[in-house]
Motif scaffolding. Sequence first.
Motif, PDB file in Angstrom:
ATOM      1  N   LYS A 122       9.425   6.383   9.796  1.00 18.70           N
ATOM      2  CA  LYS A 122       9.027   5.741   8.764  1.00 18.70           C
ATOM      3  C   LYS A 122       7.826   4.851   9.417  1.00 18.70           C
ATOM      4  N   ASN A 123       7.385   4.465   9.991  1.00 20.80           N
ATOM      5  CA  ASN A 123       6.470   3.873  10.863  1.00 20.80           C
ATOM      6  C   ASN A 123       5.017   4.405  10.771  1.00 20.80           C
ATOM      7  N   LEU A 124       4.790   5.515  10.248  1.00 17.96           N
ATOM      8  CA  LEU A 124       4.145   6.304  10.057  1.00 17.96           C
ATOM      9  C   LEU A 124       3.577   6.868   9.039  1.00 17.96           C
ATOM     10  N   ASP A 125       1.807   5.507   8.355  1.00 15.88           N
ATOM     11  CA  ASP A 125       1.867   5.639   7.169  1.00 15.88           C
ATOM     12  C   ASP A 125       1.654   7.490   6.891  1.00 15.88           C
ATOM     13  N   ALA A 126       1.868   7.932   5.853  1.00 17.57           N
ATOM     14  CA  ALA A 126       1.226   9.084   5.433  1.00 17.57           C
ATOM     15  C   ALA A 126       1.836  10.165   3.897  1.00 17.57           C
ATOM     16  N   ALA A 127       0.863  10.541   3.378  1.00 14.83           N
ATOM     17  CA  ALA A 127       0.543  10.995   2.441  1.00 14.83           C
ATOM     18  C   ALA A 127       0.596  12.438   1.991  1.00 14.83           C
ATOM     19  N   PHE A 128       0.722  12.895   0.624  1.00 11.03           N
ATOM     20  CA  PHE A 128       0.722  14.246   0.709  1.00 11.03           C
ATOM     21  C   PHE A 128       0.112  14.989  -0.763  1.00 11.03           C
ATOM     22  N   GLU A 129       0.049  15.788  -1.297  1.00  8.23           N
ATOM     23  CA  GLU A 129      -0.676  16.306  -2.190  1.00  8.23           C
ATOM     24  C   GLU A 129      -0.120  17.045  -2.472  1.00  8.23           C
ATOM     25  N   ASN A 130       0.571  17.247  -4.238  1.00 10.26           N
ATOM     26  CA  ASN A 130       1.071  18.927  -4.706  1.00 10.26           C
ATOM     27  C   ASN A 130       1.338  20.424  -3.429  1.00 10.26           C
ATOM     28  N   LEU A 131       2.781  19.608  -2.513  1.00  8.75           N
ATOM     29  CA  LEU A 131       3.505  20.718  -1.988  1.00  8.75           C
ATOM     30  C   LEU A 131       4.443  21.140  -3.403  1.00  8.75           C
ATOM     31  N   ARG A 132       4.622  22.052  -2.364  1.00  9.74           N
ATOM     32  CA  ARG A 132       5.152  23.471  -3.151  1.00  9.74           C
ATOM     33  C   ARG A 132       7.137  23.531  -2.946  1.00  9.74           C
ATOM     34  N   THR A 133       7.465  23.608  -3.553  1.00 12.31           N
ATOM     35  CA  THR A 133       8.590  22.673  -3.409  1.00 12.31           C
ATOM     36  C   THR A 133       9.760  24.056  -3.830  1.00 12.31           C
ATOM     37  N   GLU A 134      10.703  24.923  -3.648  1.00  8.78           N
ATOM     38  CA  GLU A 134      11.515  25.230  -3.824  1.00  8.78           C
ATOM     39  C   GLU A 134      11.886  24.446  -5.639  1.00  8.78           C
ATOM     40  N   GLY A 135      12.288  25.322  -6.263  1.00  9.03           N
ATOM     41  CA  GLY A 135      12.363  25.169  -8.260  1.00  9.03           C
ATOM     42  C   GLY A 135      11.176  25.298  -8.770  1.00  9.03           C
ATOM     43  N   ALA A 136      10.049  25.644  -8.230  1.00  9.00           N
ATOM     44  CA  ALA A 136       8.297  25.056  -9.156  1.00  9.00           C
ATOM     45  C   ALA A 136       8.031  24.195  -8.858  1.00  9.00           C
ATOM     46  N   PHE A 137       8.415  23.353  -8.262  1.00  3.72           N
ATOM     47  CA  PHE A 137       8.076  21.808  -8.251  1.00  3.72           C
ATOM     48  C   PHE A 137       6.605  21.770  -7.389  1.00  3.72           C
TER      49      PHE A 137
END
Length: 302
Positions: free
Chosen positions: A219-234
């Motif tokens: 939690k002490n490391l800022d981060a971001a991600f976009e459109n990571l594909r996960t199980e369930g087709a999300f």
Amino acid sequence: AAAFWVDYLRLEEGRYVLYDHAVHEGSGPNVNGTAALGLIRMTFKLALDMADLLSVDAELKEKRQHILDHLSGYATWNIPDMGKRKLNGEKVFRLAEEGKDWNGNNTLGIQHIFPAGQIGLESDPELLKLSRDMIKVMASWNDFNGTNSFYPAAVRVGYDPQEILRYLESWAGQKTANGMKHGKNAHGMESCTPSIVTINLLLCTAHQDVLRVFHAWPKNLDAAFENLRTEGAFLVSSRLTNGMVEYVEITSERGRTCTIDNPWPGQQVAVTRGDGRTETASGERVRLETQINEKLRLVPQG
């Protein structure tokens, strides 16, 4: 593959047993190899899911489910001291019930966790402890063939993310192409995936049908991600700033139910749907019914 295992496994005293196979190259004949049992479970779970979604193979369901429900469990042992490494009799997975017990390299001993995916944060707490102890004892953070499965397995079972990242940084620093490829390993994806897969799983996962964002990210490391594909087709996007999740965006490609661990524990969640409607959800875990290609945005309420 499912048809092969239906024919090959033997039902003995209420459990299906796997005979005459090799855990490692040239290690057979083994009985009930741990990695193989994980992959067999993966095969039957996938076959059952596909049959339900496609409305096929109804006549095969009963036998496949029976095998899944009665397949032999993973063998364990209290590992003895092996000379070069001072081991203290920790209870861990054995590579096979009979035959090969351990190996000093490669990571077959955790491949029922990853890539087979049969143990995760929704699994029995004792099985999770056993898995974390296996990660600690194996310590295969710099394995020629097995690094690509070892790091993701550590994430899957909740191993210390600070330690995972520390070892990953060390591993990547020894490689080429900005830590994305093992310079001496010619085995394709095996060479390229450790950094990518591990980072993705630290940021986001929907393993065992529960979506989690930043669940294993420090939690002490800022981060971001976009459109990571996960199980369930999300497709999932999110951002962590100063230890707080700002939002979660979910695109549902197939309109399946999405169950998400509340990114804001103790707070209600405002869910804005694709048609502009906003609803409120609450609880430690939020269940969202979705439509095909619907986009949802989640933020903390108030």
